[in-house]
Design a protein around this motif. Structure first.
Motif, PDB file in Angstrom:
ATOM      1  N   ARG A  65       6.776 107.128  18.431  1.00  0.00           N
ATOM      2  CA  ARG A  65       8.065 107.323  19.109  1.00  0.00           C
ATOM      3  C   ARG A  65       9.094 106.305  18.627  1.00  0.00           C
ATOM      4  O   ARG A  65       8.750 105.223  18.156  1.00  0.00           O
ATOM      5  N   PRO A  67      12.395 103.880  19.675  1.00  0.00           N
ATOM      6  CA  PRO A  67      12.904 103.285  20.911  1.00  0.00           C
ATOM      7  C   PRO A  67      14.073 104.115  21.414  1.00  0.00           C
ATOM      8  O   PRO A  67      14.964 104.468  20.636  1.00  0.00           O
ATOM      9  N   HIS A  68      14.028 104.455  22.668  1.00  0.00           N
ATOM     10  CA  HIS A  68      15.056 105.354  23.158  1.00  0.00           C
ATOM     11  C   HIS A  68      16.269 104.592  23.676  1.00  0.00           C
ATOM     12  O   HIS A  68      16.124 103.650  24.437  1.00  0.00           O
ATOM     13  N   ASP A  69      17.432 105.006  23.250  1.00  0.00           N
ATOM     14  CA  ASP A  69      18.653 104.388  23.742  1.00  0.00           C
ATOM     15  C   ASP A  69      19.699 105.484  23.874  1.00  0.00           C
ATOM     16  O   ASP A  69      20.235 105.962  22.880  1.00  0.00           O
ATOM     17  N   TYR A  92      13.822 108.581  30.413  1.00  0.00           N
ATOM     18  CA  TYR A  92      12.681 108.077  29.650  1.00  0.00           C
ATOM     19  C   TYR A  92      11.953 106.945  30.377  1.00  0.00           C
ATOM     20  O   TYR A  92      10.807 106.692  30.126  1.00  0.00           O
ATOM     21  N   GLU A  93      12.669 106.283  31.280  1.00  0.00           N
ATOM     22  CA  GLU A  93      12.033 105.238  32.072  1.00  0.00           C
ATOM     23  C   GLU A  93      11.124 105.867  33.108  1.00  0.00           C
ATOM     24  O   GLU A  93      10.032 105.385  33.387  1.00  0.00           O
ATOM     25  N   THR A 192      21.979  99.872  17.607  1.00  0.00           N
ATOM     26  CA  THR A 192      21.365 100.530  18.768  1.00  0.00           C
ATOM     27  C   THR A 192      22.210 101.732  19.182  1.00  0.00           C
ATOM     28  O   THR A 192      23.399 101.798  18.882  1.00  0.00           O
ATOM     29  N   ASP A 209      17.697 104.716  15.413  1.00  0.00           N
ATOM     30  CA  ASP A 209      16.396 104.921  16.078  1.00  0.00           C
ATOM     31  C   ASP A 209      15.587 103.625  16.050  1.00  0.00           C
ATOM     32  O   ASP A 209      14.375 103.620  16.167  1.00  0.00           O
ATOM     33  N   GLY A 210      16.293 102.528  15.854  1.00  0.00           N
ATOM     34  CA  GLY A 210      15.622 101.227  15.831  1.00  0.00           C
ATOM     35  C   GLY A 210      15.317 100.794  14.414  1.00  0.00           C
ATOM     36  O   GLY A 210      15.449  99.621  14.068  1.00  0.00           O
TER      37      GLY A 210
END
Ligand SMILES: Cc1cc2nc3c(=O)[nH]c(=O)nc-3n(C[C@H](O)[C@H](O)[C@H](O)COP(=O)(O)OP(=O)(O)OC[C@H]3O[C@@H](n4cnc5c(N)ncnc54)[C@H](O)[C@@H]3O)c2cc1C
Length: 380
Positions: A65, A67-69, A92-93, A192, A209-210
């Motif tokens: 995956r 990191p989702h932002d 996503y949290e 980010t 996407d990081g």
């Protein structure tokens, strides 16, 4: 059942793995010469996470995956932040939802295929005729075979849909937008989230996407009648659309795309159909119900659709046309609510990201949290 699947992307590979796992005989044909690559990270949400778990690939997907932002910053021509949009709830949290690169997901699904499933690259369905024993399929090389079911998992420009249901124009609703994506943009980057610059009817977006930055160039336009596989024509459309629309990193990104052969380009469209099956042909994923790029739900619908089709076919005797028909109707009913919801989300997303006029851009910026401080566009 003896099943022929057209398309080896998310919908086709998921359907193939699930059907083969349930004892059906599965063959996949894919028009491209190899697994296609490109695009940005996509979302695997809600019930699609359960499908990944059922396939035994959830851990692998989680490990890959990004990191989702989900924060969007809207910037002006100088790259100064004018507004910031944060999701009301960070889904996503609170959930198991995952964001992953499209290519990695397709690779994971392809490796998950049982050895009994062969993917036949470079071939496609040319014609389908219902015969008493099932469907007679003519492939692009002229070969013919009779199968119990043909599954069209071949995307927005589905060949199975054209062969079994009718011309694309009857089902594909153009939302008035085109997008081009550079998966790995080098001429401009962000650290980010997503950073967006608009001129009227135009969008330049960088998304991190990081590890890498993807760039998206979008423009409003009525339907353009062109060969959607002609890369040179696609490039020209994008360059022409941005002529005279400079600002922020537009020039760099358009220049990079103009020199690239590896970008993804398509109309932003929804597929709307009253039925997803006809005779022995059934559609799954974008071919059936593409919710469009802006819903963030295309991959989820494809995976859930594959699972619901596989469930509907459990225990069906291929020689019993009425049973097959009832199974396909069950699949159809099971998908309507989630598809209707996903189609509605898309229109909201397009309204926010693609204002038509300068005053719509200003209104959008005023609506979202004003920037606490100016500055911070993209790095070059
Ligand atoms: C290269 C690529 C990049 C993408 N990038 C993004 C993105 O950045 N963001 C996003 O939201 N969505 C993107 N998508 C779409 C996204 O994959 C889908 O919305 C979603 O995952 C549902 O997938 P699908 O399998 O139904 O359709 P798709 O992923 O579109 O796959 C359809 C497959 O069918 C094949 N095919 C097409 N015509 C035929 C034919 N006649 N016969 C046989 N095979 C055929 C195609 O080559 C492709 O492999 C992209 C799709 C592709 C192919």
């Amino acid at each position: 059942m003896d099943v022929l699947i057209s398309g080896a992307s998310i919908a086709g590979l998921t359907t193939a793995a699930l059907l083969a796992g349930r004892g059906h005989r599965v063959t996949v044909v894919e028009r491209a010469g190899a697994q296609r690559s490109g695009g940005v990270a996509i979302d695997v949400r809600g019930e699609a996470v359960d499908v990944a778990r059922e396939l035994g690939v959830l851990d692998e997907i989680r490990a890959a995956r990004v990191p989702h932002d989900d924060v969007f910053r809207f910037v002006d021509a100088e790259g100064r932040t004018r507004a910031t949009m944060r999701p009301a709830d960070d889904v996503y949290e609170a959930t198991d939802d995952v964001e992953i690169s499209r290519d990695l997901l397709a690779g994971i699904l392809e490796r998950r295929l049982p050895g009994s499933v062969a993917v036949d690259y470079g071939r496609w369905v040319a014609a389908i005729t219902d015969v008493p024993e099932g469907a007679e399929v003519t492939l692009s090389d002229g070969s013919r075979r009779v199968v119990d079911l043909v599954v069209g998992a071949d995307g927005l420009h589905s060949g199975v849909r054209a062969a079994a249901f009718g011309p694309e124009g009857e089902f594909v609703h153009h939302l008035g937008l085109y997008v081009a994506i550079l998966t790995s943009c080098r001429s401009a980057t962000v650290d980010t989230g997503s950073v967006v610059f608009n001129t009227p009817g135009r969008l330049v977006m960088l998304r991190s996407d990081g590890a890498r930055t993807s760039a998206l160039l979008g423009f409003r336009s009525p339907w353009i009648d062109h060969d959607f596989r002609d890369v040179e024509s696609q490039r020209r459309r994008v360059v022409d659309a941005f002529a005279g629309h400079d600002g922020w990193v537009t020039r760099e990104v358009v220049g990079e795309l103009a020199a690239s052969d590896a970008f993804y380009f398509d109309a932003v469209s929804q597929v709307r159909m009253e039925s997803w099956s006809r005779g022995r042909a059934v559609l799954v994923g974008d071919a059936a119900y593409s919710p469009s790029f802006f819903s963030g739900m295309g991959t989820t619908l494809a995976m859930v659709g594959a699972r619901n089709l596989a469930l509907a076919l459990d225990g069906v005797a291929p020689g019993e046309p009425a049973q097959v028909e009832r199974a396909l109707a069950r699949y159809d009913r099971s998908m309507r609510p989630i598809v209707t919801e996903a189609h509605a989300i898309a229109e909201v997303g397009a309204g926010i990201l693609f204002p038509r006029t300068s005053s719509e851009i200003a209104e959008r910026d005023a609506r979202f949290t004003p920037a606490a401080s100016a500055g911070g566009g993209a790095g070059h």
